[in-house]
Scaffold this active site. Structure first.
Site, mmCIF file in Angstrom:
data_model
loop_
_atom_site.group_PDB
_atom_site.id
_atom_site.type_symbol
_atom_site.label_atom_id
_atom_site.label_comp_id
_atom_site.label_asym_id
_atom_site.label_seq_id
_atom_site.Cartn_x
_atom_site.Cartn_y
_atom_site.Cartn_z
ATOM 1 N N HIS A 50 0.651 -1.459 -0.456
ATOM 2 C CA HIS A 50 -0.238 -0.222 0.331
ATOM 3 C C HIS A 50 1.157 1.347 0.120
ATOM 4 O O HIS A 50 0.443 2.122 -0.612
ATOM 5 C CB HIS A 50 -0.637 0.019 1.282
ATOM 6 C CG HIS A 50 -2.386 -1.316 0.684
ATOM 7 N ND1 HIS A 50 -2.187 -2.731 1.377
ATOM 8 C CD2 HIS A 50 -3.329 -0.659 0.006
ATOM 9 C CE1 HIS A 50 -3.225 -2.905 1.053
ATOM 10 N NE2 HIS A 50 -3.442 -2.114 0.113
ATOM 11 N N ARG A 69 -14.797 1.726 -1.527
ATOM 12 C CA ARG A 69 -15.432 0.361 -1.180
ATOM 13 C C ARG A 69 -15.170 -0.176 0.081
ATOM 14 O O ARG A 69 -14.636 1.067 1.014
ATOM 15 C CB ARG A 69 -14.048 0.360 -1.483
ATOM 16 C CG ARG A 69 -13.338 -1.329 -1.063
ATOM 17 C CD ARG A 69 -12.343 -2.302 -1.618
ATOM 18 N NE ARG A 69 -11.286 -1.389 -0.751
ATOM 19 C CZ ARG A 69 -9.898 -1.357 -0.465
ATOM 20 N NH1 ARG A 69 -9.818 -2.366 -1.692
ATOM 21 N NH2 ARG A 69 -8.730 -1.232 -0.613
ATOM 22 N N GLU A 122 -11.285 -10.588 -5.406
ATOM 23 C CA GLU A 122 -9.484 -10.609 -4.874
ATOM 24 C C GLU A 122 -9.446 -11.838 -4.461
ATOM 25 O O GLU A 122 -8.042 -12.549 -4.108
ATOM 26 C CB GLU A 122 -9.640 -9.870 -3.790
ATOM 27 C CG GLU A 122 -10.158 -8.660 -3.825
ATOM 28 C CD GLU A 122 -9.879 -7.647 -3.077
ATOM 29 O OE1 GLU A 122 -8.678 -6.737 -2.497
ATOM 30 O OE2 GLU A 122 -11.043 -7.210 -2.071
ATOM 31 N N ASN A 164 -4.174 -7.226 -6.754
ATOM 32 C CA ASN A 164 -2.863 -6.916 -6.020
ATOM 33 C C ASN A 164 -2.881 -8.496 -5.306
ATOM 34 O O ASN A 164 -2.421 -8.384 -5.341
ATOM 35 C CB ASN A 164 -2.639 -5.763 -5.299
ATOM 36 C CG ASN A 164 -3.235 -4.565 -6.163
ATOM 37 O OD1 ASN A 164 -2.230 -4.572 -7.759
ATOM 38 N ND2 ASN A 164 -3.291 -3.703 -5.320
ATOM 39 N N ASP A 165 -4.187 -8.125 -4.840
ATOM 40 C CA ASP A 165 -5.144 -9.468 -3.983
ATOM 41 C C ASP A 165 -5.002 -10.731 -4.526
ATOM 42 O O ASP A 165 -4.493 -11.521 -3.976
ATOM 43 C CB ASP A 165 -6.095 -9.118 -2.851
ATOM 44 C CG ASP A 165 -5.417 -7.910 -1.362
ATOM 45 O OD1 ASP A 165 -4.527 -8.195 -1.653
ATOM 46 O OD2 ASP A 165 -6.307 -7.519 -1.361
ATOM 47 N N CYS A 216 -9.759 -2.682 -10.866
ATOM 48 C CA CYS A 216 -8.695 -1.337 -10.032
ATOM 49 C C CYS A 216 -7.955 -2.095 -9.502
ATOM 50 O O CYS A 216 -7.205 -1.059 -8.580
ATOM 51 C CB CYS A 216 -9.978 -1.197 -8.960
ATOM 52 S SG CYS A 216 -9.800 -2.112 -7.765
HETATM 53 C C1 PEP Z 1 -6.373 -5.110 -5.154
HETATM 54 O O1 PEP Z 1 -6.345 -6.253 -4.023
HETATM 55 O O2 PEP Z 1 -5.857 -4.902 -6.150
HETATM 56 C C2 PEP Z 1 -6.874 -4.155 -4.799
HETATM 57 C C3 PEP Z 1 -7.578 -2.673 -5.355
HETATM 58 O O3 PEP Z 1 -7.466 -3.707 -3.348
HETATM 59 P P1 PEP Z 1 -5.786 -3.498 -1.918
HETATM 60 O O4 PEP Z 1 -5.142 -3.222 -3.060
HETATM 61 O O5 PEP Z 1 -6.192 -1.883 -1.463
HETATM 62 O O6 PEP Z 1 -5.609 -4.140 -1.214
HETATM 63 MG MG MG Z 2 -7.241 -5.835 -1.912
#
Ligand code: PEP
Ligand code: MG
Length: 554
Positions: free
Chosen positions: A188, A331, A430, A453-454, A501
């Site tokens: 993050h 979210r 995710e 990402n997740d 996203c």
């Molecule tokens: C993701 O996991 O891709 C996402 C957009 O959420 P975050 O990066 O806040 O976990």
């Molecule tokens: Mg995420």
């Protein structure tokens, strides 16, 4: 000249002095004192300094964020004038013959408890302010008030690693670049660096050296290189590179106001990811077509206690109003894993990324969830709101969420509070489970937003926080692209639209692939919007479709 190499997180070139960031220790050491008079005088001096600091912060905040937001510093000043608070500290010093830091800490705990027990929501919120004010006093008393950025001029921040809560507290005007020895590209902190559009390098081993403090440096965010005490040749080369970037940016500006449509007429919505109301400036500047992800958990991370319904309502209303009827997807809170918030008092977990995070917290603590939902629904009349839920893995979770929403709506109806009847509801994809069952989930929802990402970390079993995972975390892995394709096909069958996203959405090497798959929306860091629009406008889907799809999907 010293050259240090790392991994790039956000491109760009920065010149400036190095600031080595050291973390402050927040533990208070209890100490016996001989003279209470001397200790009280020390406390008084610290109190005066804190009031002076708050006055300066007030003036700065008025200029930057307006009077209403600056008020908080005046409230803090008033707390430091509060006779009960002062008397309590002095009494503890005199009666127990202990140091002022400990006396402030004890008084703080007592006042926080007292405020938290009050019926009035406004007064309950003040407990966070007592904590904040007391921490300021303790830092001054213990000489640890030099944390944060102490330089007046903008600096290149060098740190071992930065937690999201630390990154958000920096004064953005004072940061030229981030360099960390640890970190990973989809952590993050990296996301925040991209959001601020500040050159950033991670994994820069050897950068964290106090000898570099104050030295001039150049950051090349394209190659992930840091030059300390750069020689003439490097200065000339990097000055030219910086100019080139500025010129390219100027060209991209010409794409503002243009539609994101391919040569053969496919439209893809290009939206922005934000974590804060203040990010709206760059969303509008980069001509986003909406907000595809507002990470609302940053409201919780920036606060010392649960943000109240009214505080949240204010933030959501501001974002919705400023986006003037463009869709804003908020979210619900995604706390947990690397986004830890002390006051949630979550038990320590062996494996927090797979533990009680995001929607799991909300389903276990419906009171916290309902406060957020009420704030969202109340704000919905000020714009075009969509709400999405993070970390969904099973259909029952979606059904439970929908049940709680019905309860919230019934409450608002009975209180005569208006809300929009057209709020789109969606969930993040995710987890591999959500992707594989997207045909089932899509029956209940208007949209999906793929959190790559997740999704990548869970699909490849590769920790997004681990800087050493390297080649094992291949974001272009065929498994991820197949899952994205599967989600889009499943969703479209049920009339559910799909966005991406996660950070992959901004990867220009995959823009053609996403267009070929039929992704409806990409939500990316604001500065990535115009480069993607350029790519979209230059693409002819009919020409590339077969080639691109066969590469990943056959
Ligand atoms: C993701 O996991 O891709 C996402 C957009 O959420 P975050 O990066 O806040 O976990
Ligand atoms: Mg995420």
């Amino acid at each position: 000249m010293i050259t240090i190499s790392g991994k790039t997180v956000c491109a760009g070139v920065a010149f400036g002095p190095v600031f080595v960031f050291s973390r402050e220790e927040s533990t208070i050491k209890r100490r016996h004192i001989e003279s209470s008079e001397e200790e009280i005088a020390r406390f008084e001096k610290a109190r005066e300094k804190a009031i002076e600091e708050l006055g300066m912060l007030y003036d700065k905040a008025i200029a930057e964020v307006g009077e209403a937001n600056a008020m908080i510093f005046q409230i803090h000043q008033m707390m430091l004038e509060d006779l009960d608070y002062i008397e309590s500290i002095k009494n503890i010093i005199t009666d127990q013959l202990i140091n002022a830091e400990t006396a402030v800490g004890q008084t703080c705990d007592n006042f926080v408890q007292m405020f938290r027990a009050m019926d009035d929501a406004y007064m309950r919120e003040r407990s966070a302010d007592v904590k904040d004010v007391s921490e300021r006093l303790i830092k001054i008393l213990s000489g640890k008030d030099k944390g944060g950025i102490v330089s007046d001029e903008p600096v290149i921040i060098v740190a071992d690693d930065l937690a999201p809560s630390e990154t958000v507290q920096f004064d953005k005007e004072k940061i030229l670049a981030f360099v960390t020895e640890g970190g990973s590209t989809s952590s993050h902190t990296s996301i925040l660096a991209r959001m601020m559009n500040i050159p950033a390098i991670i994994g820069a081993k050897g950068a964290l050296d106090n000898d570099f403090n104050g030295k001039q440096a150049i950051i090349d965010g394209f190659t992930g290189t840091m030059y300390i005490d750069p020689d003439e040749e490097t200065i000339t080369k990097m000055t030219a590179k910086k100019k080139e970037v500025e010129e390219q940016n100027k060209l991209l500006q010409q794409l503002k106001g243009k539609e994101s449509v391919t040569k053969d007429g496919h439209h893809i919505e290009l939206c922005a990811n934000i974590g804060n109301v203040l990010d709206i400036g760059s969303v509008l500047k980069n001509d986003a077509e909406g907000i595809g992800l507002f990470r609302s958990e940053f409201l919780y991370l920036e606060s010392n206690d649960y943000p109240s319904e009214d505080v949240q309502f204010g933030a959501y209303k501001e974002v919705l109003s400023k986006m003037i009827n463009k869709r804003v997807i908020i979210r619900t809170l995604d706390i947990g894993a690397d986004k830890q918030v002390d006051y949630f008092n979550m038990p320590k977990e062996e494996n927090p990324a797979m533990g009680i995070r995001a929607i799991r917290i909300c389903l276990q603590r419906p009171d916290v969830f309902k406060t957020q939902l009420r704030a969202l629904y109340r704000a919905s009349v000020f714009g075009k709101l969509a709400i999405m839920f993070p970390m969904i893995a099973s259909e029952w979770e979606v059904l439970k969420v929908l049940e709680i929403i019905d309860e919230v709506k019934a409450e608002l109806d009975s209180e005569g509070i208006a809300y929009s009847k057209n709020i789109e509801l969606g969930c993040m994809i995710e987890t591999p489970a959500a992707a594989v069952t997207s045909d089932i989930l899509s029956k209940h929802l208007d949209f999906f937003s793929i959190g790559t990402n997740d999704l990548t970390q869970y699909t490849l079993a590769a920790d997004r926080q681990n800087p050493d995972i390297g080649e094992f975390c291949d974001t272009h892995h065929v498994a991820i692209l197949r899952l994205i394709n599967m989600v889009v096909q499943n969703a479209h069958k049920n009339g559910t639209w799909v966005g991406i996203c996660g950070e992959l959405g901004a990867d220009l090497e995959l823009t053609e692939t996403f267009l070929a798959i039929g992704v409806d929306e990409l939500s990316v860091t604001p500065s990535a919007i115009l480069p993607i629009r350029k790519k979209v406008i230059e693409t002819d889907v009919s020409e590339i479709k077969d080639k691109v799809l066969s590469k990943y999907l056959m």
